[in-house]
Design a protein around this motif. Structure first.
Motif, short mmCIF file in Angstrom:
data_model
loop_
_atom_site.label_atom_id
_atom_site.label_comp_id
_atom_site.label_asym_id
_atom_site.label_seq_id
_atom_site.Cartn_x
_atom_site.Cartn_y
_atom_site.Cartn_z
N SER A 206 34.15 40.96 51.97
CA SER A 206 34.07 41.76 53.20
C SER A 206 34.20 40.86 54.43
CB SER A 206 32.74 42.51 53.22
OG SER A 206 32.60 43.19 54.42
N VAL B 292 39.12 50.89 55.99
CA VAL B 292 37.93 51.05 55.14
C VAL B 292 37.96 52.40 54.42
CG1 VAL B 292 35.41 51.29 55.14
CG2 VAL B 292 36.47 49.50 56.48
N THR C 143 37.09 47.33 47.49
CA THR C 143 36.08 48.32 47.07
C THR C 143 36.14 48.60 45.57
OG1 THR C 143 37.72 49.88 47.88
CG2 THR C 143 35.78 49.58 49.22
N ARG C 144 37.37 48.61 45.04
CA ARG C 144 37.52 48.92 43.61
C ARG C 144 36.80 47.87 42.76
NH1 ARG C 144 38.65 47.75 39.05
NH2 ARG C 144 40.37 48.28 37.69
N THR D 279 29.30 49.73 48.58
CA THR D 279 30.55 48.98 48.58
C THR D 279 31.40 49.31 49.79
OG1 THR D 279 30.49 49.02 46.18
CG2 THR D 279 32.60 48.50 47.18
N MET D 280 31.42 50.60 50.14
CA MET D 280 32.23 51.02 51.29
C MET D 280 31.63 50.52 52.60
SD MET D 280 33.01 54.93 52.38
CE MET D 280 33.49 55.40 54.03
N CYS E 46 35.26 54.88 45.66
CA CYS E 46 33.93 55.08 46.24
C CYS E 46 33.61 56.56 46.41
CB CYS E 46 33.83 54.39 47.60
SG CYS E 46 34.05 52.62 47.51
N LEU F 177 32.94 48.01 43.35
CA LEU F 177 32.39 49.15 42.62
C LEU F 177 32.34 48.84 41.12
CD1 LEU F 177 31.38 52.04 42.85
CD2 LEU F 177 33.74 52.83 42.68
N MET G 274 30.86 40.47 46.99
CA MET G 274 31.31 41.58 47.83
C MET G 274 31.15 41.22 49.31
SD MET G 274 32.46 44.71 47.66
CE MET G 274 33.10 45.41 49.18
N ALA H 18 38.12 52.78 50.54
CA ALA H 18 37.03 53.50 49.87
C ALA H 18 37.60 54.57 48.94
CB ALA H 18 36.11 54.13 50.91
N GLY I 183 39.56 52.82 46.14
CA GLY I 183 38.68 52.00 45.31
C GLY I 183 37.72 52.81 44.47
N THR J 255 42.42 46.80 46.20
CA THR J 255 41.35 47.02 47.18
C THR J 255 40.08 46.26 46.79
OG1 THR J 255 40.46 48.95 46.06
CG2 THR J 255 42.23 49.35 47.64
#
Lengths: 311, 405
Positions: free
Chosen positions: B307, B332, B361-362, B222-223, B341, B365, B303, B336, B339, B359
């Motif tokens: 992104s 990022v 990423t959250r 994800t990150m 990560c 994830l 995702m 991360a 979120g 975020t």
């Protein structure tokens, strides 16, 4: 009817005027030169012609039709060779040419055929599968030109295509321009190399600080400075203290000092040279070499601006 | 068509860039292996999650509440869950929002033992930022509720059968007799149900079990997909620098062709990156991504889209490669961290839970973890929708502001 006309074209970037109301026309089938030093406004003019920049004022006509704000019209007949090598280093020459051909709307067997032709034109068929990043500067420049020829443009604009390359590649490029012109392609060639413009162009516009200072054939322009010769004297130190005294010598039209070279525009150069050297020596300036040339485009530029092209 | 050609050219360029491949493929794999091994104790079965509090709201006040309380305070769960009583649903929600409880269990007023025909639904309120602890509780509650409903269904069937048999035998049964019979049957079945609570709790927890390898595979993927997106935007900046952008504009390609091509390339780079990471970790590292495959692909696509949008947004802010790099690295890493990560979100202070929802990423994830937890496509739908929305907003802003010339 003129092939291309520029009417009072102007481009401002904030408070800076890059192109200051220039007008000229280009005839079909000619090689038209834009000569001027760096920063003269040549590339900005080219960018407006290609639709990359929108003019602040003025108009552009292509075959009598106004295309100032409809750049797609001019793009149909245009091939641009940018000042810098505009290719993808990690792609091979063939991949680069194929990509640019597709961008010009070519496809299938016609595209493959044109790519082969372009490689042939550039003299690089045997290196077609090599990545551009492995090429020498001159070879990159040649492919840079090849990419602009794929769609067989009616108008080829070449923006300083020989900057920083070896003599062999330069000769190849100049020959290519003449060959294309012989095939009927109209060429606009910009350069700050006087010799190239003299060699290639039927008509020349001399630009400086955003303006067209003079326009005409080489002979017409040379007549502007009469029969003045250009004397270039390479000196060891600044000659500024002696410049006023040189300027006072009879028949001297202009004097400039830059990059360790004193440039004097003077009638009957051979006769006036001893006087000029005497002034310099009296001022304690060491003279390293002297060169006298008959009137040329550089003389015209010097006469019009008081500066040499390389300044 | 020109947009497609631009996209394919960009992908080819990235694939030949070993530095870029190291960043988007090799780096996350290395981190997955290192973090998965180093932080495994956080996810070990014994002490993967510290004891947490659950707000208990018993609106029923009858047997159901008692039975549920017995389950959550049982020997099997006492080291994991501590019940905190709350009088109303609002009180329970407050405890969750303040971070004083991981979630709240609401025992409904109805059905009661007098209306056995209704099915039992136990509500579990959890912080959306915590994708693990509320799920454990929800799993236990759901299994209990379904067993409890089955008990009453069975009781009703038994009473009905007895009444039919009594009628055929012409035996008169009073309402007291029937009520007593129903009560005895229900108690008996319920007792048996509660005796099986060890199985019940363990099975519920097993379904939500996530190993450290799984967690960090999802987290790092994800990150790093955000870094993948940046390759697309950097290609715009590079093309400006290399003057190929100006040359593109001198061809028949329009601004729309170029923007679409760049966007498509960025999306495909992100998607390919995720597919390679998923494929490699699944095939070589044996990481279980859950299923169905369509759900994993759906989250990966969402995702990649988010992104792409974020990359275009950064591209619209940065004029040079150096500024873009700086913005990317800072944003990022922040995303991360927030979120989840690097560390599970439930370990964050409550105040950061809301921030983490902002975020990409959250949600990425959460989408992957939901599938790993066995919640399938349904569990991944919300994260997919949120990422789609975020991607659209970022992309809209980015495409409007990005400078190509």
């Amino acid at each position: 009817m003129d092939f291309l006309e520029l009417w009072d074209l102007r481009k401002e970037f904030g408070n800076t005027v890059a192109v200051d109301g220039i007008s000229f026309s280009v005839q079909q089938g000619e090689v038209f030169g834009l000569l001027g030093p760096n920063g003269a406004g040549k590339s900005t003019t080219i960018s407006m012609l290609c639709g990359l920049l929108t003019p602040t004022a003025g108009k552009i006509y292509l075959k009598g039709k106004e295309v100032t704000r409809t750049s797609q019209e001019i793009k149909k007949v245009l091939g641009l060779v940018p000042q810098d090598v505009a290719l993808y280093p990690s792609l091979t020459a063939r991949e680069n040419l194929t990509f640019w051909g597709k961008m010009y709307g070519l496809s299938g067997s016609l595209l493959a055929e044109r790519v082969d032709e372009a490689l042939e034109y550039c003299g690089l068929s045997d290196r077609a599968k090599d990545r551009i990043e492995t090429y020498s500067g001159g070879m990159k420049r040649r492919i840079n030109i090849g990419a602009a020829l794929l769609h067989k443009p009616e108008l080829l604009i070449m923006d300083e295509p020989t900057v920083g390359i070896d003599p062999q590649s330069r000769t190849h490029i100049l020959d290519t321009v003449l060959r294309l012109n012989a095939e009927g392609v109209t060429v606009i060639y910009t350069s700050h190399y006087m010799e190239e413009v003299e060699h290639l162009c039927s008509r020349v516009a001399i630009m400086d600080r955003g303006k067209v200072l003079a326009l005409g054939t080489k002979d017409e322009l040379a007549k502007m400075v009469g029969d003045a010769d250009k004397i270039e004297i390479v000196v060891g130190e600044s000659a500024i203290p002696a410049l006023k005294e040189i300027e006072a010598i009879p028949e001297v039209q202009s004097v400039s000092d830059g990059s360790g070279v004193v440039t004097v525009l003077v009638k009957q150069g051979h006769e006036r040279l001893p006087q000029i050297l005497e002034v310099l020596l009296r001022a304690g300036v060491k003279v390293r070499s002297v060169n006298i040339t008959e009137p040329n485009l550089e003389s015209v530029f010097l006469s019009l601006t008081g500066r040499a092209l390389r300044d | 068509m020109r947009a497609l050609e631009i996209a394919f050219k960009d992908i080819k360029t990235v694939v030949r860039d070993y530095k870029a491949l190291t960043l988007i493929i090799a780096m996350p794999l290395i981190l997955i292996v290192i973090l998965g091994a180093a932080l495994a104790p956080m996810f070990s079965k014994e002490d993967r999650i510290a004891t947490f509090k659950v707000a208990f709201v018993d609106l029923n006040g009858g047997d159901i509440g008692t039975y549920v309380r017995q389950v959550f305070t049982s020997e099997e769960l006492k080291d994991l869950i501590t019940l905190v009583d709350a009088a109303t649903e609002e009180d329970g929600r407050d405890l969750v929002l303040k971070g004083e409880a991981a979630c709240a269990v609401i025992i409904p007023e109805a059905p009661s033992s007098t209306s056995p025909q209704d099915s039992l639904e136990i509500k579990v309120l959890g912080d959306a930022a915590d994708s693990i602890r509320p799920e454990i509780v929800r799993g236990i509650a759901n299994v209990f509720a379904s067993q409890y409903s089955a008990v009453y269904a069975a009781t009703g069937n038994v009473v009905e059968a007895v009444m039919r048999a009594a009628a055929q035998a012409q035996v008169a049964l009073s309402s007291e007799d029937l009520s007593g019979l129903a009560s005895k049957v229900a108690d008996s079945v319920t007792e048996k149900t509660l005796k099986s609570r060890t199985v019940l709790a363990q099975s519920a927890m097993e379904t939500t079990w996530i190993s450290s390898a799984q967690y960090y595979t999802a987290g790092m993927s994800t990150m790093f997909v955000l870094f993948g997106g940046m390759l697309g935007v950097k290609s715009i900046i590079e093309e400006r620098k290399m003057h190929t952008m100006a040359r593109l504009f001198a061809t028949k390609a329009t601004k729309a062709d170029i923007l679409l091509g760049k966007t498509l390339a960025t999306f495909l780079i992100c998607l390919l990156q995720l597919l390679v990471l998923i494929g490699f970790t699944w095939g070589v590292l044996r990481v279980d991504w859950g299923g169905p495959v369509v759900a994993v692909l759906g989250v990966a696509a969402a995702m990649a889209f988010a992104s792409t949008g974020f990359a275009m947004f950064i591209g619209s802010l940065a004029k040079t490669e150096r500024v873009a790099d700086g913005l990317v690295n800072a944003s990022v890493q922040l995303m991360a961290l927030l979120g989840g990560c690097a560390m599970p979100i439930y370990a964050f202070p409550a105040a950061l839970h809301f921030v983490s929802q902002l975020t990409i990423t959250r949600w990425g994830l959460q989408g992957f973890l939901s599938i790993m937890e066995g919640r399938g496509l349904a569990g991944a739908l919300q994260p997919m929708l949120v990422m789609g929305l975020m991607g659209a907003v970022y992309l809209g802003f980015g495409l409007k502001r990005i400078r190509l010339e």
